[in-house]
Design a protein around this motif. Structure first.
Motif, PDB file in Angstrom:
ATOM      1  N   SER A   8      26.293   0.876 -36.951  1.00 41.23           N
ATOM      2  CA  SER A   8      26.708   0.871 -35.556  1.00 41.23           C
ATOM      3  C   SER A   8      26.524   2.272 -34.993  1.00 41.23           C
ATOM      4  O   SER A   8      26.365   3.240 -35.735  1.00 41.23           O
ATOM      5  CB  SER A   8      28.166   0.436 -35.419  1.00 41.23           C
ATOM      6  N   THR A   9      26.560   2.394 -33.663  1.00 42.30           N
ATOM      7  CA  THR A   9      26.335   3.687 -33.026  1.00 42.30           C
ATOM      8  C   THR A   9      27.396   4.707 -33.396  1.00 42.30           C
ATOM      9  O   THR A   9      27.113   5.903 -33.495  1.00 42.30           O
ATOM     10  CB  THR A   9      26.291   3.522 -31.493  1.00 42.30           C
ATOM     11  N   ASP A  10      28.627   4.256 -33.617  1.00 35.29           N
ATOM     12  CA  ASP A  10      29.693   5.187 -33.985  1.00 35.29           C
ATOM     13  C   ASP A  10      29.786   5.398 -35.500  1.00 35.29           C
ATOM     14  O   ASP A  10      30.611   6.187 -35.980  1.00 35.29           O
ATOM     15  CB  ASP A  10      31.042   4.717 -33.440  1.00 35.29           C
ATOM     16  N   GLY A  11      28.968   4.706 -36.278  1.00 33.97           N
ATOM     17  CA  GLY A  11      28.945   4.889 -37.720  1.00 33.97           C
ATOM     18  C   GLY A  11      30.108   4.261 -38.465  1.00 33.97           C
ATOM     19  O   GLY A  11      30.256   4.467 -39.668  1.00 33.97           O
ATOM     20  N   ARG A  12      30.916   3.458 -37.783  1.00 39.50           N
ATOM     21  CA  ARG A  12      32.098   2.866 -38.421  1.00 39.50           C
ATOM     22  C   ARG A  12      31.832   1.503 -39.038  1.00 39.50           C
ATOM     23  O   ARG A  12      32.637   1.019 -39.834  1.00 39.50           O
ATOM     24  CB  ARG A  12      33.227   2.749 -37.387  1.00 39.50           C
ATOM     25  N   GLU A  13      30.724   0.861 -38.663  1.00 36.41           N
ATOM     26  CA  GLU A  13      30.412  -0.466 -39.167  1.00 36.41           C
ATOM     27  C   GLU A  13      28.936  -0.544 -39.543  1.00 36.41           C
ATOM     28  O   GLU A  13      28.115   0.244 -39.062  1.00 36.41           O
ATOM     29  CB  GLU A  13      30.711  -1.537 -38.109  1.00 36.41           C
ATOM     30  N   VAL A  14      28.624  -1.530 -40.363  1.00 29.83           N
ATOM     31  CA  VAL A  14      27.231  -1.890 -40.606  1.00 29.83           C
ATOM     32  C   VAL A  14      27.097  -3.388 -40.392  1.00 29.83           C
ATOM     33  O   VAL A  14      28.027  -4.159 -40.675  1.00 29.83           O
ATOM     34  CB  VAL A  14      26.748  -1.506 -42.022  1.00 29.83           C
ATOM     35  N   VAL A  15      25.952  -3.807 -39.853  1.00 34.56           N
ATOM     36  CA  VAL A  15      25.657  -5.219 -39.665  1.00 34.56           C
ATOM     37  C   VAL A  15      24.468  -5.558 -40.546  1.00 34.56           C
ATOM     38  O   VAL A  15      23.553  -4.751 -40.723  1.00 34.56           O
ATOM     39  CB  VAL A  15      25.366  -5.531 -38.180  1.00 34.56           C
ATOM     40  N   ALA A  16      24.484  -6.759 -41.116  1.00 33.61           N
ATOM     41  CA  ALA A  16      23.434  -7.162 -42.051  1.00 33.61           C
ATOM     42  C   ALA A  16      22.992  -8.584 -41.755  1.00 33.61           C
ATOM     43  O   ALA A  16      23.780  -9.430 -41.332  1.00 33.61           O
ATOM     44  CB  ALA A  16      23.927  -7.051 -43.491  1.00 33.61           C
ATOM     45  N   GLY A  17      21.687  -8.843 -41.972  1.00 35.80           N
ATOM     46  CA  GLY A  17      21.126 -10.180 -41.868  1.00 35.80           C
ATOM     47  C   GLY A  17      20.669 -10.631 -43.237  1.00 35.80           C
ATOM     48  O   GLY A  17      20.135  -9.836 -44.013  1.00 35.80           O
ATOM     49  N   VAL A  32      17.545 -14.622 -41.802  1.00 38.47           N
ATOM     50  CA  VAL A  32      17.763 -13.651 -40.727  1.00 38.47           C
ATOM     51  C   VAL A  32      17.085 -12.356 -41.164  1.00 38.47           C
ATOM     52  O   VAL A  32      17.591 -11.625 -42.008  1.00 38.47           O
ATOM     53  CB  VAL A  32      19.266 -13.428 -40.473  1.00 38.47           C
ATOM     54  N   ASN A  33      15.914 -12.098 -40.604  1.00 38.66           N
ATOM     55  CA  ASN A  33      15.096 -10.960 -41.029  1.00 38.66           C
ATOM     56  C   ASN A  33      15.500  -9.643 -40.397  1.00 38.66           C
ATOM     57  O   ASN A  33      15.174  -8.576 -40.929  1.00 38.66           O
ATOM     58  CB  ASN A  33      13.627 -11.226 -40.712  1.00 38.66           C
ATOM     59  N   SER A  34      16.188  -9.690 -39.251  1.00 35.28           N
ATOM     60  CA  SER A  34      16.529  -8.444 -38.572  1.00 35.28           C
ATOM     61  C   SER A  34      17.778  -8.607 -37.722  1.00 35.28           C
ATOM     62  O   SER A  34      17.964  -9.636 -37.059  1.00 35.28           O
ATOM     63  CB  SER A  34      15.361  -7.986 -37.687  1.00 35.28           C
ATOM     64  N   VAL A  35      18.630  -7.590 -37.750  1.00 34.55           N
ATOM     65  CA  VAL A  35      19.833  -7.538 -36.912  1.00 34.55           C
ATOM     66  C   VAL A  35      20.029  -6.102 -36.429  1.00 34.55           C
ATOM     67  O   VAL A  35      19.575  -5.147 -37.061  1.00 34.55           O
ATOM     68  CB  VAL A  35      21.105  -7.981 -37.667  1.00 34.55           C
ATOM     69  N   CYS A  36      20.706  -5.955 -35.307  1.00 35.06           N
ATOM     70  CA  CYS A  36      21.080  -4.616 -34.836  1.00 35.06           C
ATOM     71  C   CYS A  36      22.157  -4.746 -33.772  1.00 35.06           C
ATOM     72  O   CYS A  36      22.314  -5.801 -33.143  1.00 35.06           O
ATOM     73  CB  CYS A  36      19.868  -3.860 -34.278  1.00 35.06           C
ATOM     74  N   PHE A  37      22.922  -3.663 -33.585  1.00 32.57           N
ATOM     75  CA  PHE A  37      23.891  -3.604 -32.501  1.00 32.57           C
ATOM     76  C   PHE A  37      23.160  -3.317 -31.196  1.00 32.57           C
ATOM     77  O   PHE A  37      22.167  -2.569 -31.173  1.00 32.57           O
ATOM     78  CB  PHE A  37      24.932  -2.518 -32.762  1.00 32.57           C
ATOM     79  N   ALA A  38      23.645  -3.909 -30.109  1.00 33.39           N
ATOM     80  CA  ALA A  38      22.957  -3.793 -28.827  1.00 33.39           C
ATOM     81  C   ALA A  38      23.220  -2.474 -28.122  1.00 33.39           C
ATOM     82  O   ALA A  38      22.347  -1.948 -27.432  1.00 33.39           O
ATOM     83  CB  ALA A  38      23.362  -4.950 -27.914  1.00 33.39           C
ATOM     84  N   ASP A  39      24.430  -1.928 -28.278  1.00 29.78           N
ATOM     85  CA  ASP A  39      24.772  -0.709 -27.548  1.00 29.78           C
ATOM     86  C   ASP A  39      25.906   0.018 -28.272  1.00 29.78           C
ATOM     87  O   ASP A  39      26.294  -0.343 -29.389  1.00 29.78           O
ATOM     88  CB  ASP A  39      25.165  -1.027 -26.099  1.00 29.78           C
ATOM     89  N   GLU A  40      26.462   1.025 -27.620  1.00 28.77           N
ATOM     90  CA  GLU A  40      27.503   1.854 -28.226  1.00 28.77           C
ATOM     91  C   GLU A  40      28.808   1.100 -28.428  1.00 28.77           C
ATOM     92  O   GLU A  40      29.606   1.464 -29.299  1.00 28.77           O
ATOM     93  CB  GLU A  40      27.745   3.096 -27.359  1.00 28.77           C
ATOM     94  N   SER A  41      29.054   0.080 -27.630  1.00 31.34           N
ATOM     95  CA  SER A  41      30.335  -0.624 -27.720  1.00 31.34           C
ATOM     96  C   SER A  41      30.491  -1.368 -29.040  1.00 31.34           C
ATOM     97  O   SER A  41      31.606  -1.540 -29.536  1.00 31.34           O
ATOM     98  CB  SER A  41      30.468  -1.616 -26.552  1.00 31.34           C
ATOM     99  N   SER A  61      16.806  -2.307 -30.450  1.00 28.91           N
ATOM    100  CA  SER A  61      17.493  -2.290 -29.159  1.00 28.91           C
ATOM    101  C   SER A  61      17.207  -1.001 -28.403  1.00 28.91           C
ATOM    102  O   SER A  61      17.051   0.066 -28.998  1.00 28.91           O
ATOM    103  CB  SER A  61      19.003  -2.426 -29.364  1.00 28.91           C
ATOM    104  N   ARG A  62      17.164  -1.119 -27.097  1.00 30.24           N
ATOM    105  CA  ARG A  62      17.055   0.079 -26.260  1.00 30.24           C
ATOM    106  C   ARG A  62      18.377   0.844 -26.238  1.00 30.24           C
ATOM    107  O   ARG A  62      18.415   2.011 -25.890  1.00 30.24           O
ATOM    108  CB  ARG A  62      16.658  -0.327 -24.835  1.00 30.24           C
ATOM    109  N   GLY A  63      19.457   0.147 -26.597  1.00 33.62           N
ATOM    110  CA  GLY A  63      20.764   0.780 -26.651  1.00 33.62           C
ATOM    111  C   GLY A  63      21.571   0.652 -25.380  1.00 33.62           C
ATOM    112  O   GLY A  63      22.636   1.255 -25.250  1.00 33.62           O
ATOM    113  N   ASP A  64      21.062  -0.142 -24.418  1.00 32.71           N
ATOM    114  CA  ASP A  64      21.760  -0.297 -23.141  1.00 32.71           C
ATOM    115  C   ASP A  64      22.429  -1.661 -22.994  1.00 32.71           C
ATOM    116  O   ASP A  64      22.983  -1.983 -21.940  1.00 32.71           O
ATOM    117  CB  ASP A  64      20.788  -0.084 -21.980  1.00 32.71           C
TER     118      ASP A  64
END
Length: 415
Positions: free
Chosen positions: A251-260, A287-296, A339-342
């Motif tokens: 995640s953007t804040d480094g507190r979590e990880v997401v996995a597919g 699920v080949n790819s995952v990511c967080f969409a933004d800072e939230s 993600s563009r991060g927005d």
């Protein structure tokens, strides 16, 4: 094998050929004009004024010596702009060409062409396209399946099938900053992710356990649980442990990880609480790819071999494991998302040999409306993409734009 490439300015017969083709396609008086006109007129975007009369005059009274720069640009791929671009207004100091302004002006069709001229294209490419290399900077005994730059481009991470993960310091001549020997490897390292502060790295394999290692430590060698501890994050949660992880991201804040995963699910692990916080049965295939969409951290994007991209909002699951929306358009499985991060835009790469740009405001609420378009036998791992499939289009394509020209064969090319 790790290769690098940098842009330099060679003069080749190919570039001379480009120049003569250019002469046939555009009149001499127009050479470089469209770029200068774009730059001059788009100063309106900055709130400044422009002298259209001076620009029009430049078009019809182009001194012949301006061609020298154009020829040099086409034959040497110089990054310097044409004189007409630098000398936009009388008495104005020379300024570099703004690629952003050129793109904005093309979008607004200031040149009335609806596109870049060949001179415009050459100028932009000469600034951003590598033309020298690649050359070998490192070579291992096994294949490299994963590679990525850090956000600032200063580090490069490569993971090899033989359990090695190497972090290279790009700014110090690609020197190996960290040599990591992975723990509990199944087949290969499938993905890696650097934390926002570039202090930690998580790596995944065909196992439900994701490992995290401190790459900010002083030592170069990081042998799992011998020279350094590689903490294991167990995503199985005391359930079936036969699945593997294809994608993992901080995640953007480094507190979590997401996995597919290979069990069609998405996992979110809370690093501070040291426990699995969320599991979603997300797709009907890997699920080949995952990511967080933004800072939230509220929105998650996922891409699967079921050809769908999905958006998940952790704040409001209207029904159990129901996505906030679905994005259709790919004809084959999704290999990667970024993600563009927005929280609005992201890109995806697919086995249909296309990258797509998405705006999640165009997503559908229906998750079962995907259609199967394959009327041919094809496996990307050992077959070429069928020619008859290249012109197929999804009738409900939600993407903003599609980009083609690369190949997705033999391995899951990331973007």
């Amino acid at each position: 094998m790790i290769c690098a490439s940098l842009r330099q300015t060679p003069c080749t017969v190919f570039h001379v050929k480009m120049y003569f083709e250019f002469l046939h396609s555009e009149s001499i008086e127009d050479m470089g004009y469209s770029m200068s006109k774009l730059e001059a007129e788009t100063e309106l975007l900055d709130g400044s004024s422009s002298n259209h009369g001076a620009t029009d005059s430049a078009r019809h009274n182009t001194p012949s010596h301006f061609l020298d720069h154009e020829i040099a640009q086409l034959t040497k791929l110089r990054s310097g702009p044409h004189d007409n671009i630098s000398r936009i207004l009388p008495g104005k100091r020379e300024v570099p060409v703004s690629t952003f302004k050129m793109l904005a002006a093309r979008e607004a069709n200031y040149s009335r062409r609806g596109r870049f001229s060949k001179a415009d294209s050459c100028h932009v490419l000469s600034k951003y396209l590598p033309v020298n290399g690649p050359w070998i900077v490192d070579q291992m005994a096994t294949r490299a399946y994963v590679s990525q730059f850090s956000v600032d481009g200063s580090l490069f991470v490569a993971a090899f099938q033989g359990s090695h993960i190497r972090i290279y310091d790009v700014e110090r001549g690609w020197k190996v900053q960290k040599n990591i020997l992975a723990k509990s490897l199944r087949w290969t390292v499938t993905d890696t992710s650097l934390s926002p502060g570039q202090r930690h790295l998580v790596y995944a394999t065909m196992s439900p356990i994701v490992h995290i290692v401190n790459v900010g430590s002083a030592g170069t060698e990081s042998l799992a649980n011998i020279t350094e501890i590689h903490d294991g994050l167990d995503l199985a949660a005391d359930e079936d442990d036969s699945f593997g992880i294809f994608s993992v991201k901080f995640s953007t804040d480094g507190r979590e990880v997401v996995a597919g995963s290979s069990d069609d699910a998405i996992y979110v692990y809370d690093l501070e609480a040291n426990k699995l916080s969320l599991r979603i049965s997300a797709h009907e295939s890997d699920v080949n790819s995952v990511c967080f969409a933004d800072e939230s951290g509220h929105l998650i994007y996922s891409g699967s071999d079921d050809n769908l991209c999905k958006v998940w909002d952790r704040r409001c699951f209207r029904a159990k494991e129901k996505p906030a929306g679905v994005l259709m358009g790919h004809l084959e499985g999704i290999t990667f998302l970024d993600s563009r991060g927005d929280g609005r835009y992201f890109i995806s790469n697919g086995k249909d040999q296309a990258i797509k740009l998405w705006d999640i405001r165009k997503m559908s609420t229906k998750s079962t409306c995907n259609m199967m378009f394959r009327h041919y036998e094809w496996d990307y791992r050992w077959m070429d993409y069928p020619p008859q499939a290249r012109d197929l289009k999804h009738p409900f394509d939600h993407s903003v734009a599609t980009y083609k020209g690369h190949s997705v064969l033999r391995t899951l090319i990331r973007c």
